[in-house]
Design a protein around this motif. Sequence first.
Motif, short mmCIF file in Angstrom:
data_model
loop_
_atom_site.label_atom_id
_atom_site.label_comp_id
_atom_site.label_asym_id
_atom_site.label_seq_id
_atom_site.Cartn_x
_atom_site.Cartn_y
_atom_site.Cartn_z
N VAL A 297 0.85 -1.20 0.00
CA VAL A 297 0.00 0.00 0.00
C VAL A 297 0.88 1.24 0.00
N ARG A 298 0.57 2.17 -0.89
CA ARG A 298 1.28 3.44 -0.97
C ARG A 298 0.26 4.57 -0.98
N TRP A 299 0.67 5.71 -0.48
CA TRP A 299 -0.24 6.85 -0.34
C TRP A 299 0.34 8.05 -1.07
N ILE A 300 -0.51 8.74 -1.82
CA ILE A 300 -0.10 10.03 -2.38
C ILE A 300 -0.98 11.10 -1.72
N ALA B 7 -6.84 18.15 1.73
CA ALA B 7 -5.95 17.03 1.39
C ALA B 7 -6.75 15.93 0.70
N LEU B 8 -6.25 15.50 -0.44
CA LEU B 8 -6.81 14.34 -1.13
C LEU B 8 -5.78 13.23 -1.01
N ILE B 9 -6.13 12.20 -0.27
CA ILE B 9 -5.18 11.11 -0.09
C ILE B 9 -5.55 9.98 -1.03
N LEU B 10 -4.60 9.59 -1.87
CA LEU B 10 -4.83 8.46 -2.77
C LEU B 10 -4.21 7.20 -2.21
N ALA B 11 -5.03 6.19 -2.01
CA ALA B 11 -4.51 4.89 -1.59
C ALA B 11 -4.20 4.10 -2.86
N CYS B 12 -2.94 3.69 -2.99
CA CYS B 12 -2.48 2.99 -4.19
C CYS B 12 -1.89 1.64 -3.78
N HIS B 13 -1.65 0.81 -4.79
CA HIS B 13 -0.89 -0.41 -4.54
C HIS B 13 0.31 -0.43 -5.46
N GLN B 14 1.45 -0.79 -4.89
CA GLN B 14 2.67 -0.92 -5.68
C GLN B 14 3.12 -2.37 -5.70
N TRP B 15 3.41 -2.85 -6.92
CA TRP B 15 3.92 -4.20 -7.07
C TRP B 15 5.42 -4.14 -7.36
N LEU B 16 6.10 -5.26 -7.15
CA LEU B 16 7.52 -5.33 -7.52
C LEU B 16 7.67 -5.31 -9.04
#
Lengths: 205, 205
Positions: B45-48, B105-114
Motif C-alpha cells: 500500500v502506498r499513499w499520495i 488534502a486528497l489522499i490516494l490509496a495505491c498499490h505498488q507491485w515489484l
Amino acid sequence: MGIFDVIYHCRSMRRLKPDPVPEELLLRICEAGNQAPTGSNMQGVRWIIVRDPEQRTRLAELNRKSVLNYVDTRRVDVPHHDPAKRQRMLDAVLWQAEHMGEVPALILACHQWLEAPADDAARAGAGGSVWPAVQNALLAARALGLGATATTLGLVDKPAVREVLGVPDTVEPYVLIPVGYPMGNFGPVTRLPVEETVRYDRWEQ
Amino acid sequence: MGIFDVIYHCRSMRRLKPDPVPEELLLRICEAGNQAPTGSNMQGVRWIIVRDPEQRTRLAELNRKSVLNYVDTRRVDVPHHDPAKRQRMLDAVLWQAEHMGEVPALILACHQWLEAPADDAARAGAGGSVWPAVQNALLAARALGLGATATTLGLVDKPAVREVLGVPDTVEPYVLIPVGYPMGNFGPVTRLPVEETVRYDRWEQ
C-alpha cells in the motif's frame, strides 16, 4: 480499548484454541463489520458463521489443499522481510491449515446482490464493499480478546465452497475468517516506516 | 476514543472545511492504514497526499465528471433506504463533487507491485490488500476529529488519473480519500440489524 491501540496490535492470529466462542461475541464481530461503508451504501455484506463440525471440516479441507499448493509453488521472497520472520509466518499458516477444522468458528464474509452479477469481474467488483467490513471485524475481534485472520486461500476452489455452503448465484463468498481464543499473545504489528509509503502531490518526488 | 465508538460513529463525511490539516495528522492516517494486513504481508500500500492546489483541481475535475455521470445514469433505488435519506446522501455527494478542489488534502490509496501486473484483473486483484488499509485510515481520521470518505468515482478515468499523478505501471491508484475538518457533526451510522445479515453453517436456514 482505544482505537489506535487496537489498530497497532491487531496481528493475524492463526493458532487458536478449540474452546467455543459465545455467539454474542461472534455477532458483535459481524455487527462491527456492518458499520463499514459500502459502495452506494448498498449494505450487501452477509456473514455465514460456521460452527457445525462437519461443515468446518469440509471448509478446512478445501483450505488445506490450497495452502499446501501455495506453499509449494509460490514461496515468495519479500525484500523487507527477514527470512526467519517469514518462516514463522509460514509455520503459522501451516499450523492453521492443519487445525482449521478445530477452530470454533469460521466466519465467511460474503456479498449479496439484488440480481446475480453478469460475470466474474462483476463478482470480484464488490471487494471494496466487503474488505472494509472484514477489517472492522478483525479490529472488533481483537478488542474482544479473540484471535482472527482474513484468509482467501480456502476459497480458491469457489465451486466447492459454494456447494458446501449452498450459496445461490446472488451471493459470493469473499473472505474466510477463522475466529477463536488465541494460544499466543497479541503483540504489536511491525510495518514499513510510514515515510517509505508516502509521496506528496505526485509519484515522482 | 474507544474502538467501538469509532466504528459506530464513522460516517462518510463529505462536507469539509478548506482549513489545512497538519501534516502530522495526515501521516498518522496513512500510518494507521499501513497496520492493516496485506496478502502475504507484501505491504504494497502506498499513499499520495495531494495538497498542491493545481493537482487538487485536476483530480476534483475528474471526480466531478464521474459523479455527474453517475447521478444521471445510475440513480439506484435501494430497498432498505428511505428516499429522503438517499437524497441527503446524493446531495452530499454532489456538494463534494463541486467542492473537492477546496478540500485541503486528497489522499490516494495505491498499490505498488515489484513488477507491473500482467493485466487488468491482476491490477484489480490487490483490493484485499488496499481496502483494509483504507478502512483503518477512515477510522483513524474519525478518531482524530477529521472527516473523510472513501471514493472511487474520481478514479474511473484511470489513464487521466495516472497522468495527473505520474504513477508508473507498477503502481495502481485504488481509492481517493478527501480529508478535512468536517462542517457538520459526526453522528452514528445506521445499518441493517445484524440478524438480517447473518446465517449459520450454510446459506439456507
